[in-house]
Design a protein around this motif. Sequence first.
Motif, short mmCIF file in Angstrom:
data_model
loop_
_atom_site.label_atom_id
_atom_site.label_comp_id
_atom_site.label_asym_id
_atom_site.label_seq_id
_atom_site.Cartn_x
_atom_site.Cartn_y
_atom_site.Cartn_z
N UNK A 61 0.83 -1.22 0.00
CA UNK A 61 0.00 0.00 0.00
C UNK A 61 0.86 1.27 0.00
N UNK A 62 2.03 1.18 0.65
CA UNK A 62 2.83 2.39 0.89
C UNK A 62 3.13 3.20 -0.39
N UNK A 63 3.50 2.56 -1.51
CA UNK A 63 3.85 3.38 -2.69
C UNK A 63 2.65 4.12 -3.30
N UNK A 64 1.42 3.82 -2.82
CA UNK A 64 0.25 4.51 -3.38
C UNK A 64 -0.17 5.72 -2.52
N UNK A 65 0.45 5.85 -1.35
CA UNK A 65 -0.06 6.84 -0.39
C UNK A 65 0.14 8.28 -0.84
N UNK A 66 1.30 8.57 -1.47
CA UNK A 66 1.50 9.95 -1.94
C UNK A 66 0.48 10.29 -3.02
N UNK A 67 0.24 9.33 -3.92
CA UNK A 67 -0.74 9.58 -4.99
C UNK A 67 -2.12 9.83 -4.40
N UNK A 68 -2.45 9.07 -3.37
CA UNK A 68 -3.76 9.23 -2.72
C UNK A 68 -3.89 10.64 -2.13
N UNK A 69 -2.84 11.10 -1.46
CA UNK A 69 -2.88 12.45 -0.88
C UNK A 69 -3.03 13.50 -1.98
N UNK A 106 7.43 12.60 -0.15
CA UNK A 106 6.34 12.26 0.77
C UNK A 106 5.96 13.47 1.63
N UNK A 107 6.97 14.21 2.06
CA UNK A 107 6.70 15.42 2.86
C UNK A 107 5.89 16.41 2.02
N UNK A 108 6.26 16.54 0.76
CA UNK A 108 5.57 17.50 -0.10
C UNK A 108 4.13 17.04 -0.39
N UNK A 109 3.94 15.74 -0.56
CA UNK A 109 2.58 15.22 -0.79
C UNK A 109 1.70 15.46 0.42
N UNK A 110 2.24 15.25 1.61
CA UNK A 110 1.47 15.52 2.84
C UNK A 110 1.18 17.01 2.98
N UNK A 111 2.19 17.84 2.68
CA UNK A 111 2.00 19.29 2.75
C UNK A 111 0.93 19.73 1.77
N UNK A 112 0.99 19.19 0.56
CA UNK A 112 0.02 19.55 -0.48
C UNK A 112 -1.38 19.19 -0.04
N UNK A 113 -1.53 17.99 0.53
CA UNK A 113 -2.85 17.56 0.98
C UNK A 113 -3.35 18.51 2.07
N UNK A 114 -2.50 18.83 3.01
CA UNK A 114 -2.92 19.68 4.12
C UNK A 114 -3.34 21.06 3.62
N UNK A 115 -2.48 21.72 2.87
CA UNK A 115 -2.79 23.12 2.50
C UNK A 115 -3.94 23.18 1.50
N UNK A 116 -4.02 22.20 0.60
CA UNK A 116 -5.10 22.23 -0.40
C UNK A 116 -6.46 22.06 0.28
N UNK A 117 -6.53 21.15 1.23
CA UNK A 117 -7.82 20.92 1.90
C UNK A 117 -8.23 22.13 2.72
N UNK A 118 -7.27 22.73 3.44
CA UNK A 118 -7.62 23.92 4.23
C UNK A 118 -8.04 25.07 3.32
N UNK A 119 -7.34 25.26 2.21
CA UNK A 119 -7.69 26.33 1.28
C UNK A 119 -9.06 26.07 0.66
N UNK A 120 -9.34 24.80 0.39
CA UNK A 120 -10.62 24.45 -0.25
C UNK A 120 -11.78 24.67 0.72
N UNK A 121 -11.59 24.32 1.97
CA UNK A 121 -12.65 24.52 2.96
C UNK A 121 -12.94 26.01 3.13
N UNK A 122 -11.88 26.78 3.18
CA UNK A 122 -12.03 28.24 3.30
C UNK A 122 -12.79 28.80 2.09
N UNK A 123 -12.45 28.35 0.90
CA UNK A 123 -13.10 28.87 -0.32
C UNK A 123 -14.58 28.48 -0.35
N UNK A 124 -14.88 27.25 0.03
CA UNK A 124 -16.29 26.81 0.01
C UNK A 124 -17.10 27.59 1.05
N UNK A 125 -16.48 27.86 2.18
CA UNK A 125 -17.18 28.64 3.22
C UNK A 125 -17.51 30.03 2.70
#
Length: 305
Positions: free
Chosen positions: A153-161, A234-253
């Motif tokens: 599963x591990x090699x798919x986790x960055x793609x998932x994020x 992997x660090x960048x994929x996690x960072x991307x997931x975090x900031x994109x989701x927070x930005x998206x929630x803010x925009x939808x609000x």
Amino acid sequence: MGYLFGLLGTLTLVKSASTLQAEQYLAPFARGEKICAFALSEPDAGTNSFNIKTTAVAEGGGFRINGNKWFITNIDNSDALLLVAKTAPSGKEAVKSGSLSLFLIDLPNESLDYTPIPKHGFNYYKSNQLFIEDLFVPESALVGTLGKGFASLAPTLNAERLLVAAGSIGLARLALSSAVLYASERVVFDVPIGAHQAVQHPLAAAHARLESAWWTVRQAAAMEDQGDQSAHATALANTAKYVAVEAAIDACYHSLQAHGGAGYAREYHQERWWREVQLFRLAPLTQQMTLNFIGQHVLGLPRSY
Ligand SMILES: Cc1cc2nc3c(=O)[nH]c(=O)nc-3n(C[C@H](O)[C@H](O)[C@H](O)COP(=O)(O)OP(=O)(O)OC[C@H]3O[C@@H](n4cnc5c(N)ncnc54)[C@H](O)[C@@H]3O)c2cc1C
């Protein structure tokens, strides 16, 4: 999200399927003719996947599987299931020794029973409780190496994020553009409401956050495309997931706010987007787990779990 969890199963197969499994499943999955659901989560294990209770016990040329899963999305509409089961001890021992195994199961199957969980959003897919009772699968159903399911599963986790990150931004861009349109057309005190900075600035700030997140997603996605599975990628994929989701929630609000009461009405999409975007904070990986990764692996802080 059904596509997302399905994709996690399919991506794992791309990397770990046997030749026979690849021949039978991958082409129809890639063509969209067949769909693969993914079953990892369990009520008692939570984010700690190594504590799952579903077991697969070796028996006469195959495995006997028993257990319960929850939130298994789109299983009711899928042709196959990638199932994660335990084939060795739990907890820390399991992490050391390897313990999880993956099984590919054709659907429907009479040993599997499922029932939908009523949920807050994404109701065009059902997410189900899954009961597995005395399911027998042949050895050929094993995906990858016995006990090394997590390694598969591990090699798919960055793609998932990254998929979550890009999906969040897509949804948020739609919410933002519809707010801009509404704010340009709706006149209340003689001018379009978008002329008021109290309406305009949150939309402009949401745009700025989304753009910034998008460049992080693009950079992380370029690394993923190059097969980069380094700690930096992997660090960048996690960072991307975090900031994109927070930005998206803010925009939808702010899209909902710009619509005033109309944003709250079912007739418009704003209230649904606002409900649905929240999911990305929780699944398939919580924001807290992305922060745990960044805290530990980027900042060098002690592991917290
Ligand atoms: C709509 C939907 C669809 C889903 N589809 C699927 C699917 O198809 N297949 C599948 O297998 N799963 C699916 N899931 C499950 C999803 O992956 C999990 O809900 C998610 O991983 C979080 O696990 P949990 O719900 O058990 O939360 P828990 O692990 O119980 O966590 C609860 C809270 O505690 C926090 N927390 C826990 N541990 C820590 C820690 N060490 N540090 C900081 N915070 C912590 C979490 O971040 C979270 O906020 C789906 C979930 C939803 C809501």
